[in-house]
Design a protein around this motif. Structure first.
Motif, PDB file in Angstrom:
ATOM      1  N   TRP A  37       0.830  -1.205   0.000  1.00 60.34           N
ATOM      2  CA  TRP A  37       0.000   0.000   0.000  1.00 60.34           C
ATOM      3  C   TRP A  37       0.865   1.255   0.000  1.00 60.34           C
ATOM      4  O   TRP A  37       0.619   2.199  -0.758  1.00 60.34           O
ATOM      5  CB  TRP A  37      -0.929  -0.014   1.212  1.00 60.34           C
ATOM      6  N   HIS A  38       1.886   1.300   0.846  1.00 64.82           N
ATOM      7  CA  HIS A  38       2.772   2.467   0.905  1.00 64.82           C
ATOM      8  C   HIS A  38       3.503   2.660  -0.427  1.00 64.82           C
ATOM      9  O   HIS A  38       3.691   3.801  -0.881  1.00 64.82           O
ATOM     10  CB  HIS A  38       3.777   2.304   2.044  1.00 64.82           C
ATOM     11  N   GLU A  39       3.889   1.560  -1.056  1.00 65.43           N
ATOM     12  CA  GLU A  39       4.582   1.653  -2.338  1.00 65.43           C
ATOM     13  C   GLU A  39       3.674   2.255  -3.406  1.00 65.43           C
ATOM     14  O   GLU A  39       4.096   3.126  -4.177  1.00 65.43           O
ATOM     15  CB  GLU A  39       5.054   0.263  -2.758  1.00 65.43           C
ATOM     16  N   ARG A  40       2.417   1.791  -3.476  1.00 62.70           N
ATOM     17  CA  ARG A  40       1.490   2.327  -4.464  1.00 62.70           C
ATOM     18  C   ARG A  40       1.140   3.777  -4.162  1.00 62.70           C
ATOM     19  O   ARG A  40       0.969   4.592  -5.073  1.00 62.70           O
ATOM     20  CB  ARG A  40       0.225   1.472  -4.504  1.00 62.70           C
ATOM     21  N   HIS A  41       1.020   4.084  -2.871  1.00 61.02           N
ATOM     22  CA  HIS A  41       0.699   5.461  -2.492  1.00 61.02           C
ATOM     23  C   HIS A  41       1.819   6.404  -2.917  1.00 61.02           C
ATOM     24  O   HIS A  41       1.568   7.477  -3.488  1.00 61.02           O
ATOM     25  CB  HIS A  41       0.465   5.539  -0.990  1.00 61.02           C
ATOM     26  N   GLN A  42       3.053   6.030  -2.656  1.00 59.22           N
ATOM     27  CA  GLN A  42       4.189   6.864  -3.036  1.00 59.22           C
ATOM     28  C   GLN A  42       4.303   6.979  -4.547  1.00 59.22           C
ATOM     29  O   GLN A  42       4.621   8.047  -5.080  1.00 59.22           O
ATOM     30  CB  GLN A  42       5.482   6.280  -2.461  1.00 59.22           C
ATOM     31  N   ALA A  43       4.048   5.871  -5.260  1.00 64.69           N
ATOM     32  CA  ALA A  43       4.092   5.916  -6.725  1.00 64.69           C
ATOM     33  C   ALA A  43       3.047   6.877  -7.273  1.00 64.69           C
ATOM     34  O   ALA A  43       3.291   7.599  -8.255  1.00 64.69           O
ATOM     35  CB  ALA A  43       3.884   4.519  -7.296  1.00 64.69           C
ATOM     36  N   GLY A  44       1.874   6.899  -6.643  1.00 63.84           N
ATOM     37  CA  GLY A  44       0.840   7.838  -7.072  1.00 63.84           C
ATOM     38  C   GLY A  44       1.229   9.277  -6.833  1.00 63.84           C
ATOM     39  O   GLY A  44       0.938  10.161  -7.655  1.00 63.84           O
ATOM     40  N   LEU A  45       1.897   9.546  -5.709  1.00 68.49           N
ATOM     41  CA  LEU A  45       2.334  10.909  -5.418  1.00 68.49           C
ATOM     42  C   LEU A  45       3.404  11.371  -6.402  1.00 68.49           C
ATOM     43  O   LEU A  45       3.406  12.514  -6.862  1.00 68.49           O
ATOM     44  CB  LEU A  45       2.880  10.980  -3.991  1.00 68.49           C
TER      45      LEU A  45
END
Length: 313
Positions: A37-45
């Protein structure tokens, strides 16, 4: 910080009635899914243009553990987003966004066949079946949903020929004890069980794969001949009119023997439907595949953990 503090969060995690999962399983989920989840969130940012540094600005009101708990309660009890927003002390849109982010991650996990072994595709299941040589059982299950709006294209394809209600269906694979091994993406309920199996590639996988045995009901009759006898269905009725008495007794005995072998798949589907999100779906149909596969993955994880703690079950 929302209404749910550390004490309330711990109480939710301890109660299997609320989440459907043991605390140990939830801890494993947090350790596994949180980095994704953190990886996808950072990728989105990073992917979107912004004028300030990545990660600047307002912080999340819901930490990941709370986001996971929100999703579990929604799947287990079908609690509405408004109720969850009130419970966790955040806005409804925060709950909707949290569930929309966590649920696909849970769906991608696949089913847990054994500690450290995940089955994500039907091909994985067939390979696993060939490796251990045990019998597996398949069946289709329907999930009711809201009737599509009048005039919408393809409205009639969701009407089930079996119960004449609007629904989608998934194909379930269990082991001989009824533990979940695979749950397919959903298909409109007008699709026959045997057609759904063919669309998933079951015939090709079995015809080209190892010599295995899969039990199925009469809805899959015809697959046996196409897979070299690997799919076993109830015997065909040879006498349709005025059958001899001896044949009726023999046919009924064979039918009951087959039914008693494959009854465990019904138990597996029953455990699946205990999650209220699958009893009847009131949301968007586009989310149904993620919902059913997420629930199957969570349930199989819990079943494997329970079996590990009670090996004599």
């Amino acid at each position: 910080m929302g209404v749910v503090g550390n004490w309330a969060r711990a109480a939710i995690i301890r109660s299997r009635r609320i989440t459907g999962l043991a605390p140990e399983v939830i801890a494993e989920l947090v350790a596994e899914v949180s980095p994704l989840w953190h990886e996808r969130h950072q990728a989105g940012l990073v992917s979107r243009p912004c004028r300030r540094a990545v990660g600047a600005g307002a912080k999340h009101k819901l930490v990941f553990v709370d986001r996971l708990l929100v999703t579990l309660v929604n799947l287990r009890h079908g609690a509405t987003h408004d109720v969850l927003a009130c419970w966790f002390g955040v806005d409804r849109s925060t709950i909707t966004r949290a569930i929309g982010e966590v649920r696909p991650l849970l769906a991608e996990r696949g089913c847990t066949a054994a500690p450290g072994l995940r089955l994500r595709t039907l091909a994985d299941v067939i390979d696993h079946l060939g490796a251990d040589g045990q019998t597996r059982i398949i069946d289709g299950t329907e999930i009711r949903l809201r009737r599509p709006a009048a005039g919408r294209k393809g409205r009639e394809k969701y009407i089930s020929d079996k119960n004449k209600q609007n629904a989608v269906k998934s194909m379930i694979v269990t082991d001989a004890m009824g533990r979940l091994l695979f749950c397919s993406p959903d298909e409109p309920a007008s699709c026959a069980d045997i057609t759904h199996a063919r669309k998933l590639g079951l015939v090709k996988l079995l015809a080209d794969g190892p010599a295995v045995e899969i039990l199925a009901d009469a809805g899959y009759q015809g697959l046996g001949a196409q897979t070299g006898g690997r799919v076993v269905t109830p015997p065909h009725r040879k006498f349709k009119k005025n059958p001899p008495e001896w044949y009726e007794e023999m046919h009924e005995r064979q039918r009951k023997a087959h039914s008693s072998r494959r009854i465990r798949v019904e138990h597996g589907i029953g455990h699946l439907k205990n999650w209220r999100a699958l009893a009847r779906h009131h949301g968007q149909r586009e989310h149904m595949s993620d919902i059913v596969q997420a629930v199957a993955g969570l349930l199989s994880h819990q079943q494997t953990a329970t079996l590990g703690s009670n090996p004599h079950m």
